[in-house]
Design an enzyme around this catalytic site. Sequence first.
Site, PDB file in Angstrom:
ATOM      1  N   ARG A 167       0.721  -1.368  -0.190  1.00  0.00           N
ATOM      2  CA  ARG A 167      -0.104   0.101   0.136  1.00  0.00           C
ATOM      3  C   ARG A 167       0.923   1.401  -0.044  1.00  0.00           C
ATOM      4  NH1 ARG A 167       1.655   3.276   4.398  1.00  0.00           N
ATOM      5  NH2 ARG A 167       1.255   2.498   5.956  1.00  0.00           N
ATOM      6  N   GLU A 202      -6.815   7.453   7.024  1.00  0.00           N
ATOM      7  CA  GLU A 202      -6.042   8.717   7.403  1.00  0.00           C
ATOM      8  C   GLU A 202      -5.490   9.631   7.181  1.00  0.00           C
ATOM      9  OE1 GLU A 202      -3.233   6.344  10.415  1.00  0.00           O
ATOM     10  OE2 GLU A 202      -1.357   7.948   9.269  1.00  0.00           O
ATOM     11  N   ARG A 229      -5.683   5.258  -0.183  1.00  0.00           N
ATOM     12  CA  ARG A 229      -4.424   4.670   0.326  1.00  0.00           C
ATOM     13  C   ARG A 229      -4.908   3.658  -0.437  1.00  0.00           C
ATOM     14  NH1 ARG A 229      -2.667   3.757   5.907  1.00  0.00           N
ATOM     15  NH2 ARG A 229      -1.448   6.239   6.491  1.00  0.00           N
ATOM     16  N   CYS A 258       0.316  11.249   9.096  1.00  0.00           N
ATOM     17  CA  CYS A 258       1.317  10.921  10.128  1.00  0.00           C
ATOM     18  C   CYS A 258       2.537  10.665   9.311  1.00  0.00           C
ATOM     19  CB  CYS A 258       0.583   9.509  10.142  1.00  0.00           C
ATOM     20  SG  CYS A 258       1.893   8.925  11.653  1.00  0.00           S
ATOM     21  N   THR A 261       5.470   9.550  10.342  1.00  0.00           N
ATOM     22  CA  THR A 261       5.485   8.407   9.828  1.00  0.00           C
ATOM     23  C   THR A 261       5.436   7.586   8.990  1.00  0.00           C
ATOM     24  OG1 THR A 261       3.891   6.143  10.645  1.00  0.00           O
ATOM     25  CG2 THR A 261       5.182   6.981  12.222  1.00  0.00           C
ATOM     26  N   ARG A 313       4.446   0.413   2.918  1.00  0.00           N
ATOM     27  CA  ARG A 313       3.974  -0.061   3.014  1.00  0.00           C
ATOM     28  C   ARG A 313       4.194  -1.008   2.953  1.00  0.00           C
ATOM     29  NH1 ARG A 313       2.957  -4.406   7.092  1.00  0.00           N
ATOM     30  NH2 ARG A 313       0.503  -4.419   7.408  1.00  0.00           N
ATOM     31  N   ARG A 319       5.027  -7.508  12.452  1.00  0.00           N
ATOM     32  CA  ARG A 319       4.073  -7.433  13.258  1.00  0.00           C
ATOM     33  C   ARG A 319       3.213  -9.003  13.219  1.00  0.00           C
ATOM     34  NH1 ARG A 319       1.353  -1.856  10.377  1.00  0.00           N
ATOM     35  NH2 ARG A 319       3.541  -0.819  10.226  1.00  0.00           N
ATOM     36  N   GLU A 377      -0.633  -3.999  12.980  1.00  0.00           N
ATOM     37  CA  GLU A 377       0.315  -3.798  14.520  1.00  0.00           C
ATOM     38  C   GLU A 377      -0.135  -3.742  15.747  1.00  0.00           C
ATOM     39  OE1 GLU A 377      -0.489   0.508  13.191  1.00  0.00           O
ATOM     40  OE2 GLU A 377       1.220   0.931  13.935  1.00  0.00           O
TER      41      GLU A 377
HETATM   42  N1  DAR Z   1      -1.015   5.334  17.280  1.00  0.00           N
HETATM   43  C1  DAR Z   1       0.026   6.906  16.239  1.00  0.00           C
HETATM   44  C2  DAR Z   1       0.486   6.921  14.647  1.00  0.00           C
HETATM   45  C3  DAR Z   1       1.571   5.509  14.812  1.00  0.00           C
HETATM   46  C4  DAR Z   1       2.057   5.141  13.531  1.00  0.00           C
HETATM   47  N2  DAR Z   1       0.750   4.505  13.138  1.00  0.00           N
HETATM   48  C5  DAR Z   1      -0.561   5.111  12.009  1.00  0.00           C
HETATM   49  N3  DAR Z   1      -0.150   6.309  11.413  1.00  0.00           N
HETATM   50  N4  DAR Z   1      -1.108   4.143  11.497  1.00  0.00           N
HETATM   51  C6  DAR Z   1       0.940   7.249  17.689  1.00  0.00           C
HETATM   52  O1  DAR Z   1       1.364   8.278  17.221  1.00  0.00           O
HETATM   53  O2  DAR Z   1       1.511   5.747  18.427  1.00  0.00           O
END
Ligand code: DAR
Length: 340
Positions: free
Chosen positions: A110, A209, A213, A255, A257, A264, A293, A298
């Site tokens: 993705r 999010e 996606r 986010c 990240t 991913r 994971r 996650e």
């Molecule tokens: N749970 C949020 C974001 C962590 C990364 N995962 C995402 N973006 N789906 C945190 O700050 O822990």
Amino acid sequence: MNSFVFLEKSNSLVKKHLSSKIYKALEHKQTDSGFTLEKAIHSGLENPDSTIGIYAGDSQSYQTFSPIFDPIIQEYHGELENLKHKSDIRELNLPVLDPEGKYIQSTRIRVARNLKSFSFPCHIALSQRHALEKKIIAVLNYLSGNLEGNYYSFEHSDKKKLNQLETKNFWFQKGDRFQDAAGINSDFPKGRGVYLSFDQKLMVWVNEEDHLRIISLEKTSDLSKVYNRLCQCISALNQHLDFAWDKRYGNLTSCPTNIGTSMRAGVHIQLKKLEHKKKLLLNITQACNLQIRGTSGEKTKIKNAVFDISNRQRLGISESGIIQNLHAGLLAIIKAEKSL
Ligand code: DAR
């Protein structure tokens, strides 16, 4: 005294890097769409167990609030000297990893995309969310050949259709408490939906999010085929949509990240022997820059020795580089499993 107080027990990166000095410098700033630092860090304040704790409300956030985003990005993605993100969505032709299907049950890749002229999901007004959804649907309808399919609006599709999507795991739920506190769930399920190709191997989640996606998936270990389908879809969408992009950080996402490739790429792989040799498995995945994971993603458990193994790095590497690393890493894991 700062008007923000991170709970003692929080270990989030935003708590670690948001000094009083930086807070004072940023607390009265806002982006053109009115996004503020307070909104950006609200999730990290509400959820002390956040790992990151901050979200971007639009592409400008990364510039306006760079004193807090930059150190978090450097710590999470690693020190990347004079970073200039290079995208490379060249199609690949790698050997099929597990032709007999003894180990790899499915492959899923993705990427996330956000349109630069709209606020991101945590900050978008309902009218904007509907306008964005309409714009994306019109472009998705251009998809042809094996990418052709239908869009299912969560707001207007009949319950039976949505239940079918859900049972086959093709749709997405309301975001978790971290996304909720960030504002990503506002007006859910309005303005959300899923595009699904007729062969059910391409999905596009709209307004989860991130604005999009784009997910290519199939129950095989043919990594190249899954990747090439994704590349075709990205290239088709790129012709009609202007995505939020930064020359250092690549694709900009809600986010931090997920910036860079925002990719991913992973497999569900059953490792009945390596399940009892966790240290060996960890050594291989670390050496190949992969992450493990749980079976359902996650922060979930391993069930029936099925691991979700995917790339760790998203920034400072190209899309095809991720796929080639993943391919090499999985070959090493299968070799180790066979040798036990
Ligand atoms: N749970 C949020 C974001 C962590 C990364 N995962 C995402 N973006 N789906 C945190 O700050 O822990």
